[in-house]
Design a protein around this motif. Structure first.
Motif: not given
Ligand SMILES: *[C@@H]1O[C@H](CO)[C@@H](O)[C@H](O)[C@H]1NC(C)=O
Ligand SMILES: *[C@@H]1O[C@H](CO)[C@@H](O)[C@H](O)[C@H]1NC(C)=O
Ligand SMILES: *[C@@H]1O[C@H](CO)[C@@H](O)[C@H](O)[C@H]1NC(C)=O
Length: 629
Positions: A340-362
């Motif tokens: 993975v290049s840096i930009s796809s690393k950023t995409d990967y991190l963004q995809s983690l963030r997207n996952q986390w944004s749909s965690l049950p909200s407290a």
């Protein structure tokens, strides 16, 4: 079992009255003299260990060469201690200075070392392909480095092989073999040779296991805490020599069976375990690094043994981040692979963030409540129900949230930590992790008798894997789903493998979930600013024999992450905070125009500081252009 403990207890009193002392490992057998021999090597526990990964030493590296030629030749900007921010590997100057720094700053401060692989250069130079001998030699060089820091001569022994004063636990990286990524079922030449190269690090009674599969267990606090070194090559999606963890003939299947039995034995001995490996179980829209069947078993095992597993530590990705494994939802969107290049690393991190944004909200205030409840020792009942309507509604909301995350300790989830690399793809980096050593003053008396009897043949094989012969593609399902299915008519879809027993219903939450002995409390990330260092070297400020120092990049308890410990609930909170803004944006987009205007004003919170920090830290503070978007 009980009588063995009793015996040990008696024996312990006879040999030692001092507080817990760290045993040198790897060479202790019941036949060794119980005390005296290692007297000089014994140390009190410090409650701290080192996690270091992806050294990628390259003895062909030359300063002043081209980064397009692997820093081997041509004219270019490669620096004395490495070419920070590039794909070049590590010069030996960087490796040597890192070991010197460890010796001077950490040697007496840590209890063991987690070393998660890739201890050789990449095969990235067509003109200078790697040979098997070179791979072995570089790995032997690295082992020798650990021995030179932590090996101690023992006068009593006749052979000159030094014993390790603390355990160093290695594992295979995907570049420690040839061709890279390809690892056949063991025993093979790699498992055999590395059994020799790592002979100081692999306990004697694990040698056979290691040669068979490249995995092993070390008791780092004898009788209390084990580190399980996984051979993630058998889970790795890019290893085309194997095929996942489902078929009995696959080494991945065997590995998972072994892991299950290890965890079972550790539970029966009331011990805890840290899992470690090279390739982490990344699984998001941006990247999937394990075979799906392995990921599923792993997630299930870690969930069922949540009373045993302290945490899971990995390398390979070179970026600093973490993952949440969700035990009851499996939902992969797509598959990505390769380098993975840096930009796809950023995409990967963004995809983690997207996952986390749909965690049950407290619901607001719930974490504070959980915390104060746990301080009073009763988390099962978060604030008794209020009488009035609003109170009841609030109460219901809370209960709903807790149900979603698997109770007050968020036991639905588990966490894997991926540490950034030593090789300066960004800046070279290493991590010191603190863990809780409460109440461990007197536990290990005499446990040297018991060291390393984590042996498959002694236990466990009384429960052969269930095999309902053939059929059943979706056999890898969580126990919750199985229960549901059982209620229905679908009884024959039993999993083909032995599903581990969950903790007993009376067992307290494990150290990954509730702060207690062995709970990971926090870590300090160190880095070395090579850009600054190279500027100083160029200006002649560093003398003829420049040294390299590491400084603190951040700690998990600082004002940004504010983690009170590294329990799963703490990571759940952090992940929720990182994911937060996406959720708000979504909300804004959904409402009608009048409301949208209003909410745009109200939610004028242009950046999410935690997400920004997470991104910056992923790249070890190295300036990366596309971070701002
Ligand atoms: C690094 O250390 C090894 C000994 O462990 C030594 O042979 C080598 O010359 C050193 N290299 C550099 C560049 O310092
Ligand atoms: C370690 O765990 C104990 C509970 O067993 C707790 O009282 C203590 O505060 C913890 N230590 C730290 C430093 O968090
Ligand atoms: C590293 O050093 C460079 C040059 O001195 C400096 O500009 C940069 O801010 C430093 N970065 C970090 C993260 O310390």
């Amino acid at each position: 079992m009980q009588s063995i403990f009793l015996l040990l207890g008696l024996f312990a009193d006879a040999i030692s009255a001092s507080p817990l002392e760290q045993q040198p490992l790897g060479r202790i057998r019941p036949t060794d003299p119980p005390a005296g021999l290692a007297e000089g090597l014994r140390k009190p526990l410090r409650g701290r260990f080192l996690h270091i990964t992806d050294f990628h030493p390259d003895d062909l590296y030359k300063p002043g060469t081209s980064i397009d030629r692997s820093c081997h030749r041509g004219k270019g900007p490669s620096g004395y201690f490495g070419a920070e921010g590039t794909e070049c590997d590590s010069p030996l100057s960087l490796v040597n200075e890192t070991f010197r720094w460890i010796e001077e700053n950490l040697k007496d401060e840590i209890d063991f070392v987690i070393w998660t692989g890739d201890s050789v250069r990449h095969d990235n130079d067509e003109k200078l392909p790697r040979s098997a001998d070179e791979i072995m030699d570089l790995n032997a060089f690295m082992s020798q480095k650990w021995i030179s820091v932590f090996g101690e001569e023992v006068r009593e022994t006749s052979n000159a092989v030094p014993m390790m004063s603390i355990p160093v636990i290695p594992t295979f990286g995907n570049n420690d073999i040839m061709p890279h990524n390809i690892f056949n079922k063991g025993p093979n030449k790699w498992t055999k040779r590395f059994a020799e190269i790592w002979s100081q690090f692999i306990p004697e009674d694990q040698r056979h296991t290691f040669v068979e599969g490249g995995w092993f267990t070390t008791e780092v606090v004898p009788g209390r805490l084990a580190v399980i070194s996984l051979n993630t090559m058998y889970f790795f999606d890019s290893n085309s020599a194997v095929d996942g963890c489902k078929a009995k003939s696959e080494p991945g299947y065997e590995h998972m069976e072994w892991l299950r039995v290890q965890l079972k034995i550790l539970r029966s001995r009331n011990m805890k375990a840290i899992l470690m490996g090279h390739v982490p179980p990344a699984r998001s829209k941006g990247k999937k690094s394990w075979d799906e069947t392995c990921w599923q078993k792993y997630t299930l095992w870690v969930h069922q043994y949540r009373d045993v597993v302290v945490g899971s530590l990995y390398g390979h990705m070179n970026i600093d981040h973490f993952m949440l494994q969700d035990s009851n939802k499996v939902n992969i969107d797509s598959k990505a692979d390769g380098k993975v290049s840096i930009s796809s690393k950023t995409d990967y991190l963004q995809s983690l963030r997207n996952q986390w944004s749909s965690l049950p909200s407290a619901p607001p205030g719930i974490f504070e409540e959980l915390e104060s409840a746990s301080n009073f020792g009763d988390v099962s009942e978060v604030e008794p129900a209020k009488k009035d309507k609003r109170g009841k509604k609030k109460e219901k909301k809370k209960q709903k949230f807790l149900d979603k995350i698997g109770g007050p300790w968020a036991e639905r989830y588990s966490v894997s930590l991926a540490a950034p690399s030593l090789v300066p793809n960004f800046f070279p980096s290493l991590r010191v992790i603190d863990y809780n050593i409460t109440g461990l003053d007197d536990v290990a008396h005499g446990v040297d008798m018991f060291t390393h009897v984590v042996d498959d043949t002694a236990f466990g094989l009384d429960d052969p894997a269930i095999d309902t012969s053939g059929a059943g593609d979706d056999s890898l399902i969580s126990p919750e789903i199985q229960k549901k299915k059982k209620k229905g008519k679908d009884k024959k879809k039993k999993p083909k493998f032995k599903v581990p027993e969950p903790p007993s219903s009376t067992a307290p939450p494990g150290p990954a979930y509730s702060n207690q002995a062995f709970t990971l409390l926090g870590y300090t990330q160190y880095y070395s600013n090579l850009t600054k260092l190279h500027e100083q070297i160029a200006a002649g400020d560093r003398g003829d024999d420049p040294r390299l120092d590491y400084e603190i990049e951040y700690t998990t308890s600082d004002d940004v992450y504010q983690m009170k410990d590294l329990t799963v609930l703490s990571f759940f909170q952090l992940a929720s905070r990182i994911g937060e803004e996406v959720a708000e944006e979504k909300q804004t987009g959904d409402v009608n125009s009048q409301d949208a205007d209003w909410s745009a004003v109200r939610k004028k919170k242009p950046v999410n500081d935690v997400w920004q920090a997470f991104l910056r830290r992923a790249f070890v503070g190295f300036p990366v252009d596309d971070l701002d978007e």
